[in-house]
Design a protein around this motif. Structure first.
Motif, PDB file in Angstrom:
ATOM      1  N   GLY A 187       0.920  -0.783   0.279  1.00 55.69           N
ATOM      2  CA  GLY A 187       0.149   0.043   0.283  1.00 55.69           C
ATOM      3  C   GLY A 187       0.677   1.466   0.215  1.00 55.69           C
ATOM      4  O   GLY A 187       0.567   1.983   0.075  1.00 55.69           O
ATOM      5  N   GLN A 188       2.457   1.298  -0.505  1.00 59.79           N
ATOM      6  CA  GLN A 188       3.296   2.071   0.482  1.00 59.79           C
ATOM      7  C   GLN A 188       3.960   3.336  -1.238  1.00 59.79           C
ATOM      8  O   GLN A 188       3.934   3.602  -1.524  1.00 59.79           O
ATOM      9  CB  GLN A 188       4.245   1.652   1.173  1.00 59.79           C
ATOM     10  N   HIS A 189       2.882   2.348  -2.473  1.00 59.08           N
ATOM     11  CA  HIS A 189       3.346   2.785  -3.927  1.00 59.08           C
ATOM     12  C   HIS A 189       2.138   2.354  -4.809  1.00 59.08           C
ATOM     13  O   HIS A 189       2.211   1.909  -4.803  1.00 59.08           O
ATOM     14  CB  HIS A 189       4.858   2.280  -3.674  1.00 59.08           C
ATOM     15  N   ALA A 190       1.969   3.014  -5.497  1.00 57.71           N
ATOM     16  CA  ALA A 190       0.907   2.826  -6.687  1.00 57.71           C
ATOM     17  C   ALA A 190       1.717   2.507  -7.253  1.00 57.71           C
ATOM     18  O   ALA A 190       2.958   1.511  -7.723  1.00 57.71           O
ATOM     19  CB  ALA A 190       0.827   4.833  -7.418  1.00 57.71           C
ATOM     20  N   THR A 191       0.511   1.408  -7.965  1.00 57.12           N
ATOM     21  CA  THR A 191       0.209  -0.204  -9.158  1.00 57.12           C
ATOM     22  C   THR A 191       1.420   1.228 -10.341  1.00 57.12           C
ATOM     23  O   THR A 191       1.081   1.707 -10.403  1.00 57.12           O
ATOM     24  CB  THR A 191      -1.247  -0.243  -9.398  1.00 57.12           C
ATOM     25  N   GLU A 192       2.600  -0.327 -10.773  1.00 54.52           N
ATOM     26  CA  GLU A 192       3.159   0.434 -11.751  1.00 54.52           C
ATOM     27  C   GLU A 192       2.331  -0.648 -12.951  1.00 54.52           C
ATOM     28  O   GLU A 192       2.722  -1.965 -12.476  1.00 54.52           O
ATOM     29  CB  GLU A 192       4.846  -0.083 -11.626  1.00 54.52           C
ATOM     30  N   HIS A 193       2.191  -0.437 -13.926  1.00 50.09           N
ATOM     31  CA  HIS A 193       1.705  -0.254 -15.594  1.00 50.09           C
ATOM     32  C   HIS A 193       3.410  -0.991 -16.049  1.00 50.09           C
ATOM     33  O   HIS A 193       3.949   0.094 -16.508  1.00 50.09           O
ATOM     34  CB  HIS A 193       0.903  -0.040 -16.325  1.00 50.09           C
ATOM     35  N   MET A 194       2.840  -2.552 -16.664  1.00 49.69           N
ATOM     36  CA  MET A 194       3.921  -3.365 -17.075  1.00 49.69           C
ATOM     37  C   MET A 194       3.481  -2.469 -18.817  1.00 49.69           C
ATOM     38  O   MET A 194       2.496  -2.870 -19.289  1.00 49.69           O
ATOM     39  CB  MET A 194       4.303  -4.166 -17.364  1.00 49.69           C
ATOM     40  N   VAL A 195       4.947  -1.118 -19.529  1.00 57.07           N
ATOM     41  CA  VAL A 195       4.134  -1.040 -20.806  1.00 57.07           C
ATOM     42  C   VAL A 195       5.426  -1.878 -21.617  1.00 57.07           C
ATOM     43  O   VAL A 195       6.570  -1.810 -21.748  1.00 57.07           O
ATOM     44  CB  VAL A 195       4.605   0.917 -20.869  1.00 57.07           C
ATOM     45  N   THR A 196       4.929  -2.406 -22.873  1.00 60.37           N
ATOM     46  CA  THR A 196       5.588  -3.296 -23.102  1.00 60.37           C
ATOM     47  C   THR A 196       5.518  -2.424 -24.899  1.00 60.37           C
ATOM     48  O   THR A 196       4.554  -1.794 -25.268  1.00 60.37           O
ATOM     49  CB  THR A 196       4.497  -4.569 -23.517  1.00 60.37           C
ATOM     50  N   ILE A 197       6.607  -2.285 -25.509  1.00 60.46           N
ATOM     51  CA  ILE A 197       6.445  -1.584 -26.953  1.00 60.46           C
ATOM     52  C   ILE A 197       7.263  -2.960 -27.729  1.00 60.46           C
ATOM     53  O   ILE A 197       8.444  -2.939 -27.355  1.00 60.46           O
ATOM     54  CB  ILE A 197       7.591  -0.187 -26.803  1.00 60.46           C
ATOM     55  N   THR A 198       6.677  -3.317 -28.924  1.00 60.67           N
ATOM     56  CA  THR A 198       7.323  -3.753 -29.391  1.00 60.67           C
ATOM     57  C   THR A 198       8.100  -3.104 -30.945  1.00 60.67           C
ATOM     58  O   THR A 198       8.149  -2.695 -31.027  1.00 60.67           O
ATOM     59  CB  THR A 198       5.977  -4.814 -30.674  1.00 60.67           C
ATOM     60  N   LEU A 199       9.543  -4.204 -31.087  1.00 60.02           N
ATOM     61  CA  LEU A 199      10.342  -3.262 -31.407  1.00 60.02           C
ATOM     62  C   LEU A 199       9.914  -3.617 -33.327  1.00 60.02           C
ATOM     63  O   LEU A 199      10.921  -5.199 -33.093  1.00 60.02           O
ATOM     64  CB  LEU A 199      11.633  -3.041 -30.944  1.00 60.02           C
ATOM     65  N   PRO A 200      10.557  -2.764 -34.162  1.00 66.38           N
ATOM     66  CA  PRO A 200      10.846  -2.869 -35.495  1.00 66.38           C
ATOM     67  C   PRO A 200      12.142  -3.802 -35.179  1.00 66.38           C
ATOM     68  O   PRO A 200      12.316  -3.550 -34.731  1.00 66.38           O
ATOM     69  CB  PRO A 200      10.632  -2.331 -36.324  1.00 66.38           C
ATOM     70  N   ALA A 201      12.039  -4.847 -36.259  1.00 72.91           N
ATOM     71  CA  ALA A 201      13.154  -5.025 -36.734  1.00 72.91           C
ATOM     72  C   ALA A 201      14.504  -4.400 -37.215  1.00 72.91           C
ATOM     73  O   ALA A 201      13.859  -2.456 -37.181  1.00 72.91           O
ATOM     74  CB  ALA A 201      13.285  -5.917 -38.897  1.00 72.91           C
ATOM     75  N   ARG A 202      15.835  -4.569 -37.062  1.00 72.08           N
ATOM     76  CA  ARG A 202      16.435  -3.647 -36.659  1.00 72.08           C
ATOM     77  C   ARG A 202      17.349  -2.833 -38.053  1.00 72.08           C
ATOM     78  O   ARG A 202      17.177  -1.397 -37.385  1.00 72.08           O
ATOM     79  CB  ARG A 202      17.734  -4.545 -36.758  1.00 72.08           C
ATOM     80  N   ASP A 203      16.609  -3.143 -39.276  1.00 74.33           N
ATOM     81  CA  ASP A 203      16.937  -2.381 -40.467  1.00 74.33           C
ATOM     82  C   ASP A 203      15.647  -1.448 -40.506  1.00 74.33           C
ATOM     83  O   ASP A 203      16.162  -0.219 -40.960  1.00 74.33           O
ATOM     84  CB  ASP A 203      16.705  -3.007 -41.910  1.00 74.33           C
ATOM     85  N   THR A 204      14.460  -1.802 -39.965  1.00 74.05           N
ATOM     86  CA  THR A 204      13.612  -0.725 -39.872  1.00 74.05           C
ATOM     87  C   THR A 204      13.913   0.479 -39.022  1.00 74.05           C
ATOM     88  O   THR A 204      13.635   1.594 -39.508  1.00 74.05           O
ATOM     89  CB  THR A 204      12.192  -0.923 -39.650  1.00 74.05           C
ATOM     90  N   LEU A 205      14.540   0.215 -37.452  1.00 70.55           N
ATOM     91  CA  LEU A 205      14.669   1.272 -36.504  1.00 70.55           C
ATOM     92  C   LEU A 205      15.877   1.679 -36.971  1.00 70.55           C
ATOM     93  O   LEU A 205      15.499   2.980 -36.882  1.00 70.55           O
ATOM     94  CB  LEU A 205      15.695  -0.003 -35.363  1.00 70.55           C
ATOM     95  N   ALA A 206      16.568   1.339 -38.146  1.00 76.87           N
ATOM     96  CA  ALA A 206      18.160   2.528 -38.586  1.00 76.87           C
ATOM     97  C   ALA A 206      17.801   3.534 -39.409  1.00 76.87           C
ATOM     98  O   ALA A 206      18.018   4.674 -39.223  1.00 76.87           O
ATOM     99  CB  ALA A 206      18.791   1.155 -39.717  1.00 76.87           C
ATOM    100  N   GLN A 207      16.184   2.885 -39.894  1.00 78.44           N
ATOM    101  CA  GLN A 207      15.235   3.576 -41.167  1.00 78.44           C
ATOM    102  C   GLN A 207      14.919   5.355 -40.232  1.00 78.44           C
ATOM    103  O   GLN A 207      14.689   5.842 -40.994  1.00 78.44           O
ATOM    104  CB  GLN A 207      15.053   3.124 -42.036  1.00 78.44           C
ATOM    105  N   ALA A 208      14.325   4.795 -39.235  1.00 76.43           N
ATOM    106  CA  ALA A 208      13.592   5.815 -38.229  1.00 76.43           C
ATOM    107  C   ALA A 208      14.286   6.648 -38.111  1.00 76.43           C
ATOM    108  O   ALA A 208      13.853   7.495 -37.170  1.00 76.43           O
ATOM    109  CB  ALA A 208      12.508   4.863 -37.533  1.00 76.43           C
ATOM    110  N   ALA A 209      15.481   6.493 -37.133  1.00 71.68           N
ATOM    111  CA  ALA A 209      16.454   6.960 -36.688  1.00 71.68           C
ATOM    112  C   ALA A 209      16.656   8.703 -37.768  1.00 71.68           C
ATOM    113  O   ALA A 209      16.218   8.271 -38.439  1.00 71.68           O
ATOM    114  CB  ALA A 209      18.167   6.122 -36.103  1.00 71.68           C
TER     115      ALA A 209
END
Length: 177
Positions: free
Chosen positions: A155-177
């Protein structure tokens, strides 16, 4: 009075892996970034040493302005981001997103298919950061209550929500950067 156009713009902070000698500065930054949980200085020294490959430090002119601590979850394809801290001096520069992008682009995170973090429902700044980051990389974001106020925090701390982000393939990430 208009700004002098000959004045050079403030340089963006440089991003790098932390060093154990950064522990005290990291600790001080976290102290200044309410409502972040304040761990011991020793915990920050250990993070900067043992987990340096999955942590990011942002500095300008020797001053620590940003910090992300994280680790790869053992036996999973998941990067867990523990804390994100940005100094008031560097807010509004997109530094949080820059540090997250730096982190997921590292070799130590190459096997990550997901990024997870926990956020309390009232932490608007963190929700905005991670939603913006997910949109920017084309990742899907989901969340669910995870560490519960009564079951995990007595009861001493608010509930923590687990946030999940699916990461695109590495080649897609490189293009987004």
């Amino acid at each position: 009075m208009p700004r002098d156009m000959t004045e050079s713009p403030t340089p963006l902070p440089q991003l790098r892996k932390p060093d154990p000698t950064d522990g005290a500065d990291i600790w001080a930054l976290i102290q200044s970034c309410k409502p972040l949980d304040e761990n011991s200085m020793y915990a920050n020294v250990i993070q900067a040493d043992h987990f340096r490959e999955t942590c990011v430090l942002a500095e300008r002119d020797g001053e620590v302005l940003g910090w992300i601590s994280g680790h790869m979850i053992p036996d999973e394809d998941t990067l867990f981001v523990w804390q994100v801290a940005v100094s008031e001096k560097a807010r509004g520069l997109g530094l949080g997103r820059q540090m997250l992008s730096e982190l997921i682009g590292r070799g130590a995170c190459a096997d990550a298919a997901k990024l997870k973090t926990t956020i309390t429902k009232d932490n608007k700044a963190s929700w905005a950061l991670f939603r913006s980051f997910a949109r920017g990389i084309g990742g899907a974001l989901s969340d669910a209550p995870h560490f519960q106020r009564d079951a995990h925090f007595d009861g001493q701390h608010a509930t923590e929500h687990m946030v999940t982000i699916t990461l695109p393939a590495r080649d897609t990430l490189a293009q987004a950067a």
